[in-house]
Design a protein around this motif. Structure first.
Motif, PDB file in Angstrom:
ATOM      1  N   THR A  20       0.765  -1.522   0.091  1.00  0.00           N
ATOM      2  CA  THR A  20       0.393   0.278  -0.033  1.00  0.00           C
ATOM      3  C   THR A  20       0.968   1.115  -0.274  1.00  0.00           C
ATOM      4  O   THR A  20       0.279   2.380  -0.779  1.00  0.00           O
ATOM      5  CB  THR A  20      -1.099  -0.167   1.140  1.00  0.00           C
ATOM      6  OG1 THR A  20      -2.081  -0.810   0.989  1.00  0.00           O
ATOM      7  CG2 THR A  20      -1.364   1.527   1.530  1.00  0.00           C
ATOM      8  N   LEU A  95     -12.496  -4.198   1.086  1.00  0.00           N
ATOM      9  CA  LEU A  95     -11.951  -2.605   1.210  1.00  0.00           C
ATOM     10  C   LEU A  95     -10.221  -2.507   0.167  1.00  0.00           C
ATOM     11  O   LEU A  95      -9.766  -1.996  -0.003  1.00  0.00           O
ATOM     12  CB  LEU A  95     -11.402  -1.860   2.689  1.00  0.00           C
ATOM     13  CG  LEU A  95     -12.153  -0.592   3.019  1.00  0.00           C
ATOM     14  CD1 LEU A  95     -12.652  -0.421   4.528  1.00  0.00           C
ATOM     15  CD2 LEU A  95     -13.173   0.400   2.461  1.00  0.00           C
ATOM     16  N   TYR A  98     -10.686  -3.827  -3.125  1.00  0.00           N
ATOM     17  CA  TYR A  98     -11.408  -2.745  -3.241  1.00  0.00           C
ATOM     18  C   TYR A  98      -9.725  -2.158  -4.020  1.00  0.00           C
ATOM     19  O   TYR A  98      -9.504  -1.474  -4.916  1.00  0.00           O
ATOM     20  CB  TYR A  98     -12.293  -1.637  -3.470  1.00  0.00           C
ATOM     21  CG  TYR A  98     -12.804  -0.115  -3.696  1.00  0.00           C
ATOM     22  CD1 TYR A  98     -12.894  -0.646  -4.846  1.00  0.00           C
ATOM     23  CD2 TYR A  98     -11.344   0.885  -3.177  1.00  0.00           C
ATOM     24  CE1 TYR A  98     -13.666   0.665  -5.361  1.00  0.00           C
ATOM     25  CE2 TYR A  98     -12.032   1.982  -3.988  1.00  0.00           C
ATOM     26  CZ  TYR A  98     -12.996   1.921  -4.886  1.00  0.00           C
ATOM     27  OH  TYR A  98     -12.684   2.420  -5.677  1.00  0.00           O
ATOM     28  N   SER A  99      -8.934  -1.741  -2.935  1.00  0.00           N
ATOM     29  CA  SER A  99      -7.857  -1.319  -2.835  1.00  0.00           C
ATOM     30  C   SER A  99      -7.149  -1.642  -3.388  1.00  0.00           C
ATOM     31  O   SER A  99      -6.169  -0.740  -4.809  1.00  0.00           O
ATOM     32  CB  SER A  99      -6.720  -1.120  -1.897  1.00  0.00           C
ATOM     33  OG  SER A  99      -5.493  -0.445  -1.635  1.00  0.00           O
ATOM     34  N   MET A 103      -5.594  -0.022  -7.156  1.00  0.00           N
ATOM     35  CA  MET A 103      -3.757  -0.004  -7.264  1.00  0.00           C
ATOM     36  C   MET A 103      -3.208   0.040  -8.509  1.00  0.00           C
ATOM     37  O   MET A 103      -2.116   1.168  -9.341  1.00  0.00           O
ATOM     38  CB  MET A 103      -3.225  -0.416  -6.471  1.00  0.00           C
ATOM     39  CG  MET A 103      -2.953   0.023  -5.252  1.00  0.00           C
ATOM     40  SD  MET A 103      -2.556  -1.527  -3.697  1.00  0.00           S
ATOM     41  CE  MET A 103      -1.369  -0.769  -3.754  1.00  0.00           C
ATOM     42  N   GLN A 115      -6.641   8.729  -6.614  1.00  0.00           N
ATOM     43  CA  GLN A 115      -5.689   8.680  -6.005  1.00  0.00           C
ATOM     44  C   GLN A 115      -6.070   9.027  -4.951  1.00  0.00           C
ATOM     45  O   GLN A 115      -6.026   8.523  -3.885  1.00  0.00           O
ATOM     46  CB  GLN A 115      -4.523   9.272  -6.217  1.00  0.00           C
ATOM     47  CG  GLN A 115      -3.527   9.410  -5.687  1.00  0.00           C
ATOM     48  CD  GLN A 115      -3.244   7.422  -5.374  1.00  0.00           C
ATOM     49  OE1 GLN A 115      -2.544   7.376  -6.243  1.00  0.00           O
ATOM     50  NE2 GLN A 115      -2.524   7.202  -4.909  1.00  0.00           N
ATOM     51  N   LEU A 118      -9.121   6.068  -3.512  1.00  0.00           N
ATOM     52  CA  LEU A 118      -7.930   5.433  -3.421  1.00  0.00           C
ATOM     53  C   LEU A 118      -7.219   5.880  -2.157  1.00  0.00           C
ATOM     54  O   LEU A 118      -6.991   4.661  -1.074  1.00  0.00           O
ATOM     55  CB  LEU A 118      -6.911   4.898  -4.117  1.00  0.00           C
ATOM     56  CG  LEU A 118      -6.518   3.792  -3.489  1.00  0.00           C
ATOM     57  CD1 LEU A 118      -7.467   2.839  -4.423  1.00  0.00           C
ATOM     58  CD2 LEU A 118      -5.099   3.138  -5.123  1.00  0.00           C
ATOM     59  N   ASP A 119      -6.759   6.886  -1.762  1.00  0.00           N
ATOM     60  CA  ASP A 119      -6.284   7.346  -0.307  1.00  0.00           C
ATOM     61  C   ASP A 119      -6.844   7.240   1.166  1.00  0.00           C
ATOM     62  O   ASP A 119      -6.637   6.818   2.251  1.00  0.00           O
ATOM     63  CB  ASP A 119      -5.018   8.191  -0.356  1.00  0.00           C
ATOM     64  CG  ASP A 119      -3.808   8.449  -1.090  1.00  0.00           C
ATOM     65  OD1 ASP A 119      -3.609   7.451  -1.371  1.00  0.00           O
ATOM     66  OD2 ASP A 119      -3.664   9.520  -1.606  1.00  0.00           O
ATOM     67  N   VAL A 121      -9.643   5.227   1.395  1.00  0.00           N
ATOM     68  CA  VAL A 121     -10.378   3.364   0.925  1.00  0.00           C
ATOM     69  C   VAL A 121      -9.007   3.339   1.951  1.00  0.00           C
ATOM     70  O   VAL A 121      -9.597   2.071   2.813  1.00  0.00           O
ATOM     71  CB  VAL A 121     -10.173   3.328  -0.087  1.00  0.00           C
ATOM     72  CG1 VAL A 121     -10.618   1.420   0.051  1.00  0.00           C
ATOM     73  CG2 VAL A 121     -11.476   3.936  -0.265  1.00  0.00           C
ATOM     74  N   GLN A 122      -7.632   2.719   1.668  1.00  0.00           N
ATOM     75  CA  GLN A 122      -6.760   2.289   2.284  1.00  0.00           C
ATOM     76  C   GLN A 122      -6.376   3.159   3.977  1.00  0.00           C
ATOM     77  O   GLN A 122      -6.068   2.207   4.231  1.00  0.00           O
ATOM     78  CB  GLN A 122      -5.529   3.361   1.585  1.00  0.00           C
ATOM     79  CG  GLN A 122      -5.518   2.415  -0.340  1.00  0.00           C
ATOM     80  CD  GLN A 122      -4.245   2.568  -0.285  1.00  0.00           C
ATOM     81  OE1 GLN A 122      -3.510   3.331  -0.276  1.00  0.00           O
ATOM     82  NE2 GLN A 122      -3.628   2.279  -1.954  1.00  0.00           N
ATOM     83  N   MET A 125      -8.796   0.839   5.300  1.00  0.00           N
ATOM     84  CA  MET A 125      -8.443  -0.482   5.362  1.00  0.00           C
ATOM     85  C   MET A 125      -6.863  -0.946   6.520  1.00  0.00           C
ATOM     86  O   MET A 125      -7.563  -1.694   7.421  1.00  0.00           O
ATOM     87  CB  MET A 125      -7.576  -0.757   3.785  1.00  0.00           C
ATOM     88  CG  MET A 125      -7.559  -2.011   3.615  1.00  0.00           C
ATOM     89  SD  MET A 125      -6.609  -2.216   1.837  1.00  0.00           S
ATOM     90  CE  MET A 125      -4.932  -1.211   2.305  1.00  0.00           C
TER      91      MET A 125
END
Length: 321
Positions: A20, A95, A98-99, A103, A115, A118-119, A121-122, A125
């Motif tokens: 990640t 999560l 999905y990540s 990616m 991005q 995604l940040d 979500v991560q 996560m």
């Protein structure tokens, strides 16, 4: 099997965190100059192979976790949602999947909307996946008490939190109406007002906010003094008293608590397996047991023991009651 699953998950969560954090930089060769004896191209290729190898590992393991949770959901139905650990497990692996899917699809631009999405979500996560470690810590005598105490504290303060939210809402609204016309951006909106009131609860404030209030400064000062009396003085001390009482009750039953947590894990691990008469599987084959447990495959034993896990109370001298 428990020790092997715990060790495997620790490896997974560390590798997932590494992927990640460094997928973009290693994939697109940003930063981290190579050692002197390694050429730049060779170093970049080595990093790409390493990050993609770790990516495949966490992807396969995440698929296994999702299949495992779905199997539990189908088996337990609505009872699945009664366990808070199941919510943590399902949220974390969902999560993570999905990540991992998103990616490779993003070009690595840190300022792009994709991005930034995604940040977010991560970030969530990471919280859920690392919190899953608490589930495994329940099976260790030294940490089972601490995990149980933490869970019990959250259960005991639920009504306290409800009252606290009401009080913070009242003062957040009052301070917004009194201070919104000034130059203080901390109360420029209702959202910021609630955040600021939360900070004030822990002492992060400036007295000038209320002394120089644009609307009725004496009223703002009075409300501030009332807030400091009700929340930091009364409510937070009440919270400490509740937590101390919960800790004392849990500590008095620390041995029983540790045994019960271990018994719960044993029952859950057994419920995840499917047994059938057939060719016996060696019990010391931990790799096969982990693989079959994660993918909820059939584990064949000639005679599956109908175990009864008995928790026998003892006196302080160690004698059975």
């Amino acid at each position: 099997m428990y020790n092997a699953l715990f060790f495997t998950y620790c490896i997974y969560i560390v590798v997932l965190t590494w992927v990640t954090l460094y997928f973009d930089s290693w994939q697109f060769d940003v930063g981290s100059p190579p050692p002197e004896h390694i050429a730049l191209d060779e170093w970049a290729q080595t990093k790409r192979v390493a990050i993609w190898s770790m990516y495949v590992f966490v992807l396969v393991y995440t698929v296994a976790l999702i299949k495992h949770e779905l199997h539990q959901l189908i088996t337990l139905k609505l009872a699945y949602f009664m366990d808070p650990y199941n919510f943590i497990d399902f949220s974390g692996c969902s999560l993570a999947m999905y990540s991992l899917v998103m990616m490779p699809l993003i070009d690595g631009g840190e300022q792009s909307d994709q991005q930034m999405h995604l940040d977010v979500v991560q970030s969530q996560m990471m919280i859920f996946t690392w919190f899953k470690v608490l589930y495994y810590l329940r099976g260790i005598y030294e940490t089972a008490f601490l995990v149980k105490c933490l869970v019990q504290i959250f259960a005991d303060i639920k009504y306290f939190l409800f009252v606290l939210v009401l009080i913070l809402t009242a003062f957040g609204t009052a301070f917004f109406l009194l201070l919104r016309l000034g130059n203080n951006t901390d109360f420029s909106s209702m959202q910021m007002s609630f955040v600021t009131v939360y900070d004030v609860m822990f002492g992060a404030f400036e007295i000038e906010w209320f002394r120089d209030a644009p609307t009725m400064a004496p009223v703002a000062i009075f409300d501030f003094m009332l807030f400091m009396l009700v929340v930091p003085t009364i409510m937070l001390n009440a919270l400490i008293a509740i937590m101390s009482d919960t800790y004392a009750k849990t500590q008095n039953q620390s041995v029983q608590t540790s045994r019960k947590e271990r018994a719960d894990i044993i029952l859950e691990l057994e419920a995840q397996m499917v047994f059938k008469e057939g060719v016996p599987l060696p019990r010391d084959n931990y790799v096969s047991l982990i693989f079959r447990t994660l993918f909820t495959l059939r584990i064949e034993f000639p005679d599956y023991p109908r175990n009864l896990h008995l928790l026998q109370p003892r006196t302080e001298d160690g004698e059975e009651r």
